[in-house]
Design a protein around this motif. Sequence first.
Motif, short mmCIF file in Angstrom:
data_model
loop_
_atom_site.label_atom_id
_atom_site.label_comp_id
_atom_site.label_asym_id
_atom_site.label_seq_id
_atom_site.Cartn_x
_atom_site.Cartn_y
_atom_site.Cartn_z
N PRO A 39 18.04 26.71 13.25
CA PRO A 39 17.12 25.84 13.98
C PRO A 39 15.64 26.13 13.66
O PRO A 39 14.83 25.20 13.59
CB PRO A 39 17.41 26.17 15.46
CG PRO A 39 18.83 26.67 15.45
CD PRO A 39 18.99 27.40 14.16
N GLU A 97 14.93 24.50 10.43
CA GLU A 97 14.82 23.05 10.58
C GLU A 97 13.46 22.66 11.15
O GLU A 97 12.81 21.74 10.68
CB GLU A 97 15.94 22.53 11.51
CG GLU A 97 17.31 22.57 10.83
CD GLU A 97 18.46 22.29 11.79
OE1 GLU A 97 18.26 22.40 13.02
OE2 GLU A 97 19.56 21.99 11.29
N ASP A 98 13.00 23.39 12.16
CA ASP A 98 11.74 23.05 12.82
C ASP A 98 10.53 23.32 11.93
O ASP A 98 9.50 22.68 12.07
CB ASP A 98 11.59 23.82 14.13
CG ASP A 98 12.63 23.38 15.16
OD1 ASP A 98 13.26 22.34 14.94
OD2 ASP A 98 12.81 24.09 16.17
N ILE A 115 14.02 24.44 5.89
CA ILE A 115 15.41 24.08 5.63
C ILE A 115 15.60 23.45 4.25
O ILE A 115 16.66 23.60 3.64
CB ILE A 115 15.95 23.13 6.74
CG1 ILE A 115 17.48 23.02 6.67
CG2 ILE A 115 15.29 21.76 6.67
CD1 ILE A 115 18.23 24.26 7.07
N ASP A 116 14.56 22.78 3.74
CA ASP A 116 14.68 22.18 2.41
C ASP A 116 14.94 23.25 1.35
O ASP A 116 15.88 23.16 0.57
CB ASP A 116 13.41 21.40 2.05
CG ASP A 116 13.38 20.04 2.73
OD1 ASP A 116 14.48 19.49 2.98
OD2 ASP A 116 12.29 19.54 3.02
N SER A 167 22.47 20.49 7.11
CA SER A 167 21.81 20.19 8.37
C SER A 167 21.12 18.83 8.27
O SER A 167 20.84 18.33 7.17
CB SER A 167 20.89 21.35 8.74
OG SER A 167 19.60 21.05 8.51
N ALA A 213 18.27 17.75 8.75
CA ALA A 213 16.97 17.71 8.11
C ALA A 213 17.08 17.51 6.59
O ALA A 213 16.17 16.99 5.96
CB ALA A 213 16.19 18.98 8.42
N GLN A 214 18.21 17.92 6.02
CA GLN A 214 18.36 17.78 4.57
C GLN A 214 18.59 16.34 4.13
O GLN A 214 18.49 16.02 2.94
CB GLN A 214 19.52 18.66 4.06
CG GLN A 214 19.21 20.14 4.15
CD GLN A 214 20.41 21.00 3.79
OE1 GLN A 214 21.18 21.42 4.65
NE2 GLN A 214 20.59 21.26 2.51
#
Length: 288
Positions: free
Chosen positions: A79, A82-83, A87-88, A116, A118-119
């Motif tokens: 998480p 992601e925030d 995450i990339d 995830s 976000a990806q």
Amino acid sequence: RAKSTGRSTFSFYDATMDEQLQDRRMLTRELRDAIAGNQLTLAYQPLHAANGLTLTGYEALLRWQHPSRGAVGPAEFIPLAEDSGLIDALGRWVLRRACADAAGWPEPLSVAVNLSAAQFGRGELVAVVSAALADAGLAPHRLELEITESLLMSNTEQTLGTLQVLSAMGIAIAMDDFGTGYSSLAYLWRFPFDKVKIDRAFTQNLGSDPKVSLIVHSIISLAHSLNIRVNAEGVETPAQMAALQAHGCDELQGFLLGHPRPLAALAPRPAVLPPRQAPRRGAAGHSI
Ligand code: C2E
Ligand code: MG
Ligand code: MG
Ligand code: MG
């Protein structure tokens, strides 16, 4: 800081929240360093055919060995990644590492990678996955991508398009943690799923509640009627395994069959085998 309320209880709670925020910020900074500094590794948990004997592949699970905090679990740091946008880079690293590792396993063993939401955001996922496969020399049918229901709820149209492209490439698509989210049945026909993974909450209550058994049975027949294979997560006891076999589950995963382990603990790497060794194909199935 909210002192204007004049109530000490408020400033007390604020201080706590403030500390948590600071801690999250620090952990995020440390995660950035960890990605750059090789503190992250992948552990591989075996996936077995329903007989419990035939190894079919592994799921890649992120591990972070923090220099002072010790092991930090993915449920805690994903998480944050992601925030913060990390995450990339993290997701790309996982895909590349997992494909490169799997390329050293005998056919037809596959590797499953968690994605995830976000990806899917930037429209780069197909290019990132293609590059990971090409650079590793891994055939697309040996890669499986796991996504959760919550991912499908956000940005549905774009996600659908991306998954259709990945599926057309021959990559398997699995719905993870099935039954815990919103479990809209529409996902099962709208999205190109090859597999659903029944969440371990069901597996672990199989013996104790007859309703759970009925639900699991129904999920499996529904999936099969749609030509979707079924994995059960969190298999810890022989009784759970037997029940899942009786219900016609296709694939088993859990501590009973194997814990997540570092790559080196799975088998000798091909690199350490003597040169000119006969092809390892014959050893496929159980050797890794
Ligand atoms: P998941 O994808 O559902 O992975 C299964 C989780 O269940 C893993 O936890 C695994 O260690 C645990 N598990 C497996 N068998 C058993 C069992 O028999 N009993 C019990 N109690 N647990 C079992 P882990 O490794 O802590 O990962 C947690 C979650 O973090 C994963 O759930 C996944 O959603 C996420 N995650 C892990 N690696 C990645 C990654 O590379 N990318 C993304 N986006 N998410 C990841
Ligand atoms: Mg998973
Ligand atoms: Mg899961
Ligand atoms: Mg899970």
